[in-house]
Design an enzyme around this catalytic site. Structure first.
Site, PDB file in Angstrom:
ATOM      1  N   ASP A   1       0.853  -1.173   0.000  1.00 22.78           N
ATOM      2  CA  ASP A   1       0.000   0.000   0.000  1.00 22.78           C
ATOM      3  C   ASP A   1       0.886   1.219   0.000  1.00 22.78           C
ATOM      4  O   ASP A   1       1.909   1.249   0.675  1.00 22.78           O
ATOM      5  CB  ASP A   1      -0.873   0.010   1.253  1.00 22.78           C
ATOM      6  CG  ASP A   1      -2.025  -0.947   1.097  1.00 22.78           C
ATOM      7  OD1 ASP A   1      -2.544  -1.049  -0.028  1.00 22.78           O
ATOM      8  OD2 ASP A   1      -2.397  -1.596   2.081  1.00 22.78           O
TER       9      ASP A   1
ATOM     10  N   ALA B   1     -14.144   2.393   0.699  1.00 22.16           N
ATOM     11  CA  ALA B   1     -13.255   2.053  -0.413  1.00 22.16           C
ATOM     12  C   ALA B   1     -14.019   2.014  -1.727  1.00 22.16           C
ATOM     13  O   ALA B   1     -13.443   2.188  -2.799  1.00 22.16           O
ATOM     14  CB  ALA B   1     -12.591   0.715  -0.150  1.00 22.16           C
TER      15      ALA B   1
END
Lengths: 557, 720
Positions: free
Chosen positions: B339, B408
């Site tokens: 990430d 998300a």
């Protein structure tokens, strides 16, 4: 003088192989990957009910190999037992049961160990219908199994490894037959006989009579070398002038023994899509070959003692037309390639020199080994090498993108277990069973003591590795040796094939892992060196204790 | 949460090194003594059987012991290889064979002992505590369950699905998710990290662990695991090695070693019949000695210790692997999904600039940005409010309205104000879609927005598009906030290291492709996945795996769970949800995403250590042959003395020395097995050259020297 001869012939041979292995290796890759069949092949496939485009699982491939070989053993046995009623049998009687079994096992397993004296045992029909046929098909089976393993490496989760019947047919029709015809013609030009004259009685100069056998030798000789078979038409094998008349035919025969095994690594590289992988395998084979040849030549050239000094060299058991260099090369090629033909008597080599052919076979016949069997043997050792080296770089070991996990290692370990077990158990049993030992000592061993042990050890090494080379000096046509060596040949051939095909199947089911800089490179000199090291430590060292009891002890006395 | 660009938001908080670290590899005599009882209890043949190599040694030891006892009554030791044998020879061989077995068990016990100490400290957290269960609880209705009836019961009686209330000062009775409330929690019992952490309901930080202590506030927790199956229970089982299963590579190596042992067993068993013909039979103790020297005892003895120590090294770095298989897979990883936020860049992006579109007053954009960020606790949100303050914006009074959290899927957040107007901020495409739900966008505005977004993206910033709807529902775009992303120092070097190891890094980010590309180039990753949704992440992993790659990733959110489960190595952050922890096969107690790189290193080190000791063990055989073979038949074939290159004193001393060396080398190598072979990130061929030189060549040479040295001592013994 010996040195220059040895270097010259080695260079000639290397040059010949270097020129031929490229086109031949590429041709083999095309041959076994091609989707096209010849008309005669299509007819044959229809006849036996095989779909040439269907690819088999490893189990199915194995069943085909075993069924085909079983038929081979049974029919060859039956032919020998029926010799009395066959035409062109030169009036020879049926072959005894024990010897028939041994011979059938021997030729079907591509060993071509001969417990008998061919010219006084087998007529033309068996030579041609039985032995010559097996010379072709057993060689084609070996190549087929090797190609199946290579397909396993190249496959992308297909789970299948090709079609045995197609591989077999193509190997015979499009590889072995055409090459042997060419080779036979070359041999005939070189003076090898080719006739159906039977026995010719002559009166010699001294007035005695002599019976000289003739026969279709050149055609037999070609496939004998080309298919790394080695079973001679005559008892004296390639030291007989009718089989091997001159120094250059001898060199040509060596070339024939080595040409397919040394071309197959290129085929391997072509099929897996990285030529350098093939050259790494070839490099390991060639290096072992070169060292072994050098050692034997050195041992034989430095033979000491009264007789060698008188003869100007250790010439006992060697033909003057081949000399030390020619004999050493022939012996090395023959025992490293699973051929087993001889142009000199290994029993008469110096003690350490006599150890070399034995050691060559003990390496597992991988440098370059028999047709097909050499490649798959070396690939098994490469799998073991990759496993150890792969751990050393911190990855689950992989070879050509295929993971070497528990299943692969189990099969590779079983493979390397077979031959040493057969050799050592066979030799030990020959001395451990009292009745057998009495018979072995009384009948079979010509030179009691250390040398006698070497003779027995050599026989089991040769049989279990499917070489067929004989040390001479051992009378092997006894119930014990016919049975034990026959079993050793069968197990030594087909158990490894079972493991190789199972490995091919396991590999074919995998998705290849992409290569990264974290992957162990298997196409560099570093890997070649490691592969040679593993070959020597894993195979040859196993025999160190028993060698110490035979040839080593004799040589260091 | 208002993090608009990432599906996960973990601030790279790398905690201080774990308190309970022991110095790796260093073993003291006290440790050895402590491990001795365990080592002796492992002599039980039913346990030894699982290690075929050492089992053979034990059988040999038993056999020679019987012979040593019987010999005096049978007229002394049998002649071997045509030579007499000193009277104390058999007993000596027996003693050293037993020592060989004990040394092997000792290695395993020492490795296990380290885990036991950790398990004991963990066990203290598992003490039974009382729990306050609430029945018929619904967070929407009952909130903090203040008015509810609480049943007090032992934590051991809690079951999955129970709901409990925990207040400040109490221990959390079991693993669970917070369903209501927010609290600071002391997790030092598990993580060794003394600073308290915040856990709250709803987000990706809702998981709590049984045995940790609530320091402030009141929370309602839904229990997610039964007693005996909790996180701590699993940790204890793992560090103790109780649930240790052999990994694929360990199994494969075990098979190879067993195969070699069988070959050498055949060599030994067939030797006497053959020697009986051409030489003279070898005595049983000598045969046993030959066998033990040839089979790969060094690696056989240390194999399981290496595996246990590998897991232990992970635990010392505060990573819990749920299986050894995962540790091994870590060494094989070819793709790392990282990430961006918290791993590659610092988590706290700072707002630098408000860029209003043409026709929008800057103060309007500032107000919208600030209002939508007031209730946003993330560093980004705070920095927007701070930047707004520098332009003179002050918000007076309380804020009435409903907060729209970041997800998300929507990739935007905002607020619906009481007056009917609303504000959204987030990724360009998401906000654009929101605006277009009600009104056509003027192409000129669209072009201007694209330019502004592209300008910020090109410099690696994160453009945060702000839009607003008035009370009548007319939506329009106000402008863009420039969030500056800062790439962590030294991260590019780490990626270069990974590349050298053959590992590709893929940066995963919710950023638009332009921003992602700039950051990717700056950080030196190999590839990136921009505007990533959890589904795309999962699809990426599947695609790479189809191509034969092994993928590792970290994650903490519930929506990471499918990807964590799909990845070959899924490291869940301890701060994450229990769904994420359940799905991954490792948990990082420090919740540090860069730890993944260390995990890969440890995985590789584990395999290298096995390979190194295997190579060493097999290479040793050469020297042992040269010691034993000439000695075995010295009586019959004096000529074999040529092979006695070490010039060993006598046949008996040669064999004895080989056996002693064989046993002692195990003890000498225990520290290496526990510590692991040094690993440097280099290309595979370089690592191979180096390790071959050290362990291959070293393995050939060392025993020649070692056996000679031992022989110098043994030669002093009477009779030898």
């Amino acid at each position: 003088m010996v040195v220059w001869l040895a270097v010259l012939q080695a260079l000639t041979l290397a040059l010949l192989l270097a020129v031929v292995h490229r086109p031949l290796g590429d041709y083999l890759a095309r041959l076994y990957l091609s989707q096209k069949d010849l008309r005669v092949e299509r007819g044959f496939y229809r006849l036996i009910g095989v779909d040439p485009r269907s690819s088999q699982t490893w189990q199915s491939y194995l069943r085909s190999v075993l069924a085909f070989s079983l038929v081979g053993v049974l029919s060859l046995y039956a032919l020998q037992r029926a010799q009395a009623i066959l035409p062109y049998s030169l009036g020879l009687p049926a072959v005894p049961a024990g010897l028939s079994f041994n011979t059938a096992a021997s030729f079907v397993t591509n060993t071509n160990w001969q417990s008998y004296s061919p010219e006084v045992t087998l007529g033309y029909s068996i030579q041609i219908l039985g032995l010559a046929v097996q010379n072709f098909v057993s060689a084609a089976v070996g190549i087929a199994v090797a190609i199946a393993l290579v397909r396993g490496f190249a496959a992308h989760r297909t789970g299948t490894i090709g079609n045995f019947w197609v591989d077999l047919t193509r190997g015979i029709l499009r590889l072995l037959l055409p090459l042997s015809i060419v080779a036979a013609i070359v041999l005939m030009v070189g003076g090898v006989i080719q006739n159906f004259n039977g026995f010719t009685d002559l009166t010699t100069l001294s007035g005695g009579t002599q019976t000289i056998p003739g026969g279709p030798v050149a055609s037999q000789e070609a496939i004998k070398e080309l298919g790394t078979n080695g079973g001679g038409f005559f008892n004296a094998n390639s030291s007989h002038p009718f089989e091997n008349p001159s120094a250059w035919t001898s060199l040509f025969q060596v070339f024939l023994m080595l040409v397919i095994p040394f071309s197959l690594p290129r085929t391997f590289g072509a099929i897996v899509g990285d030529r350098r992988q093939g050259y790494a395998i070839l490099g390991a084979m060639a290096a072992i070959f070169a060292v072994s040849l050098t050692l034997l030549t050195v041992f034989e050239s430095s033979g000491s003692g009264t007789a060698p000094q008188a003869a100007g060299g250790a010439m006992e058991g060697k033909e003057t037309r081949f000399g030390i260099a020619g004999s050493a090369l022939y012996a090395t090629a023959s025992t490293l390639s699973s051929t087993g033909a001889v142009n000199s008597m290994h029993d008469s080599f110096t003690a350490l020199g006599g150890m070399m052919p034995m050691l060559n076979m003990m390496l597992g016949e991988v440098a370059p080994g028999g047709v097909g069997s050499g490649l798959y043997g070396m690939l098994i050792l490469a799998v073991i090498t990759v496993f150890i080296a792969g751990l050393l770089v911190g990855r689950t070991p992989e070879y050509l993108g295929k993971k070497i996990g528990p299943r692969e290692i189990k099969l590779a370990s079983l493979y390397i277990l077979v031959t040493p077990s057969l050799v050592l158990a066979g030799t030990a049993l020959s001395f451990a069973i009292p009745a057998v030992r009495t018979d072995v000592e009384a009948t079979s061993i010509a030179n009691p003591g250390l040398h006698g042990l070497s003779e027995v050890l050599y026989a089991f090494t040769s049989a279990s590795n499917n070489n067929g080379s004989a040390f001479a000096g051992l009378t092997a046509d006894t119930p014990w040796f016919n049975a034990a060596l026959g079993v050793a040949m069968l197990l030594g051939r087909f158990l490894p094939i079972v493991f190789v095909l199972a490995l091919a199947g396991a590999l074919a089911g995998q998705v290849p892992v992409p290569e990264t800089s974290g992957t162990l490179p298997t196409n560099r000199p570093q890997f070649v060196g490691l592969l040679i090291g593993v070959t020597i430590i894993i195979t040859a060292l196993t025999y160190f204790p028993v060698l110490a009891l035979g040839p080593l002890a004799e040589g260091l006395q | 949460m208002t993090t608009l660009t990432d599906s996960t938001d973990v601030n790279g908080r790398s905690g201080p090194e774990r308190k309970r670290t022991a110095k790796p590899g260093a073993i003291g005599s006290r440790q050895l003594v402590a491990a001795l009882p365990g080592a002796l209890s492992k002599l039980d043949p039913r346990r030894m059987w699982r290690n075929p190599v050492m089992f053979i040694v034990e059988v040999g030891a038993a056999l020679t012991t019987v012979l040593a006892v019987a010999e005096p009554f049978l007229g002394g030791p049998a002649r071997s290889g045509g030579a007499a044998v000193p009277p104390s020879f058999t007993a000596g061989i027996a003693a050293w064979l037993w020592l060989t077995v004990v040394f092997a068990n000792l290695a395993e016990s020492v490795a296990e002992g380290r885990g036991k100490a950790q398990a004991d400290s963990l066990r203290q957290t598992r003490t039974s505590t009382s729990a306050h269960r609430v029945t018929g609880y619904d967070p929407a209705v009952h909130g903090g369950a203040e008015g509810q009836d609480l049943v007090t019961l032992s934590s051991a009686d809690l079951r999955v699905g129970d709901t409990v209330v925990v207040v400040a000062g109490e221990l959390i009775p079991g693993d669970g998710d917070i369903v209501w409330g927010i609290a600071t929690i002391d997790e030092s019992a598990i993580t060794g990290e003394s600073a308290p952490v915040v856990r709250e309901s709803g987000g990706d930080r809702s998981a709590v662990t049984g045995g940790t202590r609530v320091l402030s506030d009141r929370i309602v927790v839904r229990i997610t695991s039964n007693p005996g199956e909790t996180f701590v229970d699993r940790m204890i089982a793992l560090v103790e090695g109780a649930s240790r299963q052999k990994t694929p590579n360990e199994t494969a190596l075990g098979i190879l070693l067993a195969g070699l042992s069988i070959v050498f067993l055949v060599v030994t068993l067939t030797l006497n019949p053959i020697a009986g013909y051409s030489a003279a039979a070898v005595s049983v103790p000598v045969l046993v000695a030959l066998l033990v020297c040839l089979i790969p005892t060094t690696i056989g003895a240390l194999l399981s210790a290496i595996g246990i120590a590998g897991m232990d090294r992970l635990v010392q770095r505060n990573v819990l692997a749920m299986s050894g298989r995962a540790v091994e897979a870590a060494g094989d990883v070819t793709i790392l999904l990282l990430d961006k936020t918290g791993t590659i860049t610092y988590g706290n992006r700072q707002a630098r600039e408000f860029s209003p579109l043409a026709g929008v007053v800057e103060s309007e954009l500032v107000r919208a940005g600030a209002l939508s960020s007031l209730s946003d606790p993330t560093p980004e949100g705070k920095s927007i409010v701070d930047l707004a303050a520098t332009t003179g914006f002050r918000h007076q009074g309380s804020l009435e309205g409903e907060i729209v959290p970041f997800t998300a899927q929507t990739r935007m957040s905002g607020i619906d104000l009481a007056d009917g107007s609303s504000i959204r901020k987030g990724a360009g495409s998401a906000v654009l879609a929101w605006v277009q739900e009600t009104s056509e966008l003027d192409p000129a505005v669209s072009r201007e927005l694209d330019d502004a977004v592209a300008r910020i993206s090109r410099v690696g910033g994160t453009p945060l598009v702000v839009a607003a709807a008035d009370g009548h529902g007319a939506r329009r775009i106000l402008g863009v906030v420039y969030l500056k992303d800062i790439v962590k120092e030294g991260i590019a070097e780490r990626f270069a290291e990974l590349r050298a190891m053959g590992i590709r890094t893929i940066m995963v980010t919710g950023d638009n492709p332009l921003t992602a590309k700039t950051i990717a180039a700056e950080a030196g990753v190999d590839d990136f996945l921009a505007e990533a949704t959890p589904e795309q992440k999962l699809a990426l992993i599947r695609r790479e795996q189809e191509g034969g790659n092994l993928v590792a990733m970290t994650g903490d959110g519930t929506n990471d769970a499918p990807a964590l489960a799909q990845a070959d190595v899924g490291v869940a952050m301890n701060t994450g949800t229990s769904a994420a922890k359940e799905a991954g096969n490792m948990v990082d107690l420090d919740s540090d995403p860069t730890k993944l790189i260390d995990i890969v290193r440890i995985g590789k080190q584990l395999l290298i250590t096995r390979g190194a000791l295997t190579t060493f063990s097999i290479a040793n055989d050469l020297a042992k042959y040269f010691a034993i073979i000439p000695a075995m038949f010295a009586g019959v074939f004096p000529g074999l003395a040529v092979l006695n290159v070490m010039q060993l004193h006598s046949p008996a001393s040669a064999i004895m020395s080989a056996i002693i060396f064989n046993a002692v080398i195990i003890i000498v190598l225990i520290p290496l097995a526990l510590r692991g072979v040094a690993y440097r990130p280099l290309a595979a061929s370089q690592i191979l050259s180096r390790n071959l030189l050290v362990y291959g060549l070293g393995g050939v040479i060392a025993p020649f020297i070692g056996i000679k040295l031992v022989d110098l001592v043994v030669a002093l013994a009477p009779g030898f």
